[in-house]
Write an enzyme that holds these catalytic residues in place. Structure first.
Site, PDB file in Angstrom:
ATOM      1  N   ARG A 158       0.715  -1.178   0.002  1.00 25.47           N
ATOM      2  CA  ARG A 158      -0.109   0.115  -0.148  1.00 25.47           C
ATOM      3  C   ARG A 158       0.848   1.229  -0.086  1.00 25.47           C
ATOM      4  NH1 ARG A 158      -2.188  -3.571   3.559  1.00 25.47           N
ATOM      5  NH2 ARG A 158      -4.377  -4.389   3.070  1.00 25.47           N
TER       6      ARG A 158
ATOM      7  N   LYS B 187      -6.199  -3.800  13.215  1.00 26.54           N
ATOM      8  CA  LYS B 187      -7.483  -4.299  14.115  1.00 26.54           C
ATOM      9  C   LYS B 187      -7.866  -5.521  13.718  1.00 26.54           C
ATOM     10  CE  LYS B 187     -10.002  -1.522  16.125  1.00 26.54           C
ATOM     11  NZ  LYS B 187     -11.031  -0.324  16.433  1.00 26.54           N
TER      12      LYS B 187
ATOM     13  N   HIS C 204      -1.522   3.604  -5.720  1.00 27.62           N
ATOM     14  CA  HIS C 204      -2.226   2.123  -5.246  1.00 27.62           C
ATOM     15  C   HIS C 204      -2.379   1.157  -6.324  1.00 27.62           C
ATOM     16  CE1 HIS C 204      -5.208  -0.349  -3.221  1.00 27.62           C
ATOM     17  NE2 HIS C 204      -5.009   0.235  -1.906  1.00 27.62           N
TER      18      HIS C 204
ATOM     19  N   ARG D  20      -0.612  -2.183  -7.027  1.00 31.76           N
ATOM     20  CA  ARG D  20      -1.005  -3.348  -6.386  1.00 31.76           C
ATOM     21  C   ARG D  20      -2.020  -4.167  -7.369  1.00 31.76           C
ATOM     22  NH1 ARG D  20      -0.899  -4.012  -0.960  1.00 31.76           N
ATOM     23  NH2 ARG D  20      -2.822  -4.648  -0.559  1.00 31.76           N
TER      24      ARG D  20
ATOM     25  N   HIS E 125      -3.866  -9.214   2.229  1.00 31.09           N
ATOM     26  CA  HIS E 125      -5.186  -9.524   2.588  1.00 31.09           C
ATOM     27  C   HIS E 125      -5.466 -10.733   3.292  1.00 31.09           C
ATOM     28  CE1 HIS E 125      -5.963  -7.405  -1.802  1.00 31.09           C
ATOM     29  NE2 HIS E 125      -5.904  -6.366  -0.670  1.00 31.09           N
TER      30      HIS E 125
ATOM     31  N   TYR F 119      -4.641 -17.983   7.701  1.00 30.18           N
ATOM     32  CA  TYR F 119      -3.004 -18.591   7.520  1.00 30.18           C
ATOM     33  C   TYR F 119      -2.141 -17.645   8.506  1.00 30.18           C
ATOM     34  CZ  TYR F 119      -4.474 -21.790   3.699  1.00 30.18           C
ATOM     35  OH  TYR F 119      -4.926 -22.614   2.894  1.00 30.18           O
TER      36      TYR F 119
END
Length: 412
Positions: free
Chosen positions: A258, A286, A350, A353, A377, A387
């Site tokens: 990012r 978070k 961006h 990506r 992600h 994972y």
């Protein structure tokens, strides 16, 4: 004498106080001692030695039947008619076994709580509890700026759905549909926090679904054709801007993190010996709490070695042009792309990506899960478990080197 005269009888009867007049109150002068001017039914004006005139109401407390005095305010702020109105209100409370003095204390407490529970106060308390990155924190304040102007000083419990909608529609009328939507969402977060701390009873935005015009979703512009990507990479190699910007531009397509994470890259998060960059992405801190591992291809190592000569003794790999205490601006990469002739509808920071996501899968044929993991992600297994951070790190390291090598080939 068996019978008293009529005149003697009248003299001994208790005098009935006449109601006060505005003239009496206005012309009442202070004396050596405080004195009362009685209006009737317990209401009187206390004239103090300093000239202050205070309304008082004597009454009997319900249930416990004790005498008490209630302060009704000062004259002339409280007029005679207002004082009588407050006396009548106290009488109604007493008829319902409510102590006017205790009710007054409760009203004052509630007013103080309401004053501390304004929309802005609750919003700032909520914001202080969020572990936002600096840019995210500033964006939240930006979205709350208009609600603060219109509703900030209001008790949060008194704000109605239509008032929130009116604020959001200011942005909507200006054509900023996405801003209007995000402003309402941010207000909803504040209200829900207010419910949690008992500052308000409900979130008024929950009744506003569908009330705003739906914005057209625009994805980040990105190049997905290898030939076009090769042209861009060559343009980056020949860019003549600020050295730090050039190096960041070269690293962006290789690592495809990012933009905010790249510009805030810190030396203490890098290990050039093991060729890894480890950090906690602010965007997913978070939601996942998973540390990000970015394997560094040899091309990335070379760029970072060059930057060590420039900023190796500072905190940030890519410091701002005016100070080493802050990272480069969030608009630096996009502005450089514009100067090279790549407009916003063609490519943005961006977009690297999306470019990597598309070409790695469609051209280099890597698995979507491997790519998604490297994009930071959340990827889950068949049992719904995410994972861990080291999942297929060897394969990801090989993929990142293959990607960097592929970019070199494209430039030819």
């Amino acid at each position: 004498m068996l019978f008293k005269s009529f005149s003697d009888t009248v003299k001994k009867m208790p005098k009935i106080a006449k109601p006060l007049t505005d003239l009496q109150i206005k012309t009442a002068k202070p004396k050596e001692k405080p004195y009362k001017l009685t209006d009737g039914e317990g209401l009187y004006l206390l004239v103090k030695t300093d000239g202050a005139k205070l309304w008082r109401l004597d009454y009997t407390r319900p249930i416990i039947k004790k005498r008490n005095t209630l302060a009704l305010g000062a004259y002339p702020d409280i007029s005679l008619s207002e004082a009588r109105s407050r006396r009548e209100q106290a009488k109604k409370q007493l008829a319902n076994y409510i102590d006017p003095s205790e009710q007054k204390k409760a009203d004052i407490r509630e007013a103080k709580v309401a004053a501390g529970n304004t929309f802005e106060a609750v919003a700032m308390e909520w914001l202080a509890r969020q572990k936002y990155a600096e840019a995210t924190h500033d964006k939240a304040l930006y979205l709350l700026r208009l609600p603060f102007q219109k509703l900030g000083k209001r008790p949060i419990a008194d704000i109605l759905p239509i008032e929130v909608l009116d604020v959001c529609r200011i942005a909507e009328k200006e054509g900023h549909l996405e801003k209007a939507r995000k402003t309402m969402n941010k207000c909803g977060q504040v209200f829900r926090y207010g419910v949690a701390i008992s500052a308000c009873k409900s979130d008024p935005t929950r009744d506003l679904k569908g009330a705003l015009e739906t914005p057209h979703t625009e994805h980040h512009s990105a190049i997905t054709e290898p030939v076009e990507l090769g042209k861009l990479l060559n343009d980056i190699d020949h860019y003549t801007g600020f050295y730090t910007t050039i190096q960041a531009l070269k690293l962006a397509p290789i690592l495809f993190t990012r933009p905010g994470e790249l510009r805030a890259l810190r030396w203490d998060k890098l290990n050039l010996e093991t060729a890894q960059w480890r950090y906690m992405p602010p965007k997913t801190k978070k939601s996942t709490g998973v540390e990000m591992i970015v394997p560094l291809p040899i091309q990335a190592i070379a760029i970072l070695r060059d930057m060590q000569m420039v900023s190796g003794d500072t905190e940030f790999v890519f410091p701002a042009s005016h100070t080493t205490l802050k990272p480069m601006s969030e608009n630096t990469i996009n502005q450089a792309l514009r100067r090279m002739g790549w407009s916003g509808d063609l490519m943005c920071g961006h977009g690297f990506r999306a470019t990597a996501r598309t070409i790695l899968e469609e051209v280099l044929e890597y698995s979507a899960d491997l790519i998604e993991m490297q994009l930071g992600h959340q990827v889950k297994d068949t049992n719904g478990r995410a994972y861990n951070r080291t999942w297929k790190i060897k394969q990801r390291t090989e993929m990142m080197q293959a990607w960097a090598d592929y970019l070199d080939e494209l430039k030819k």
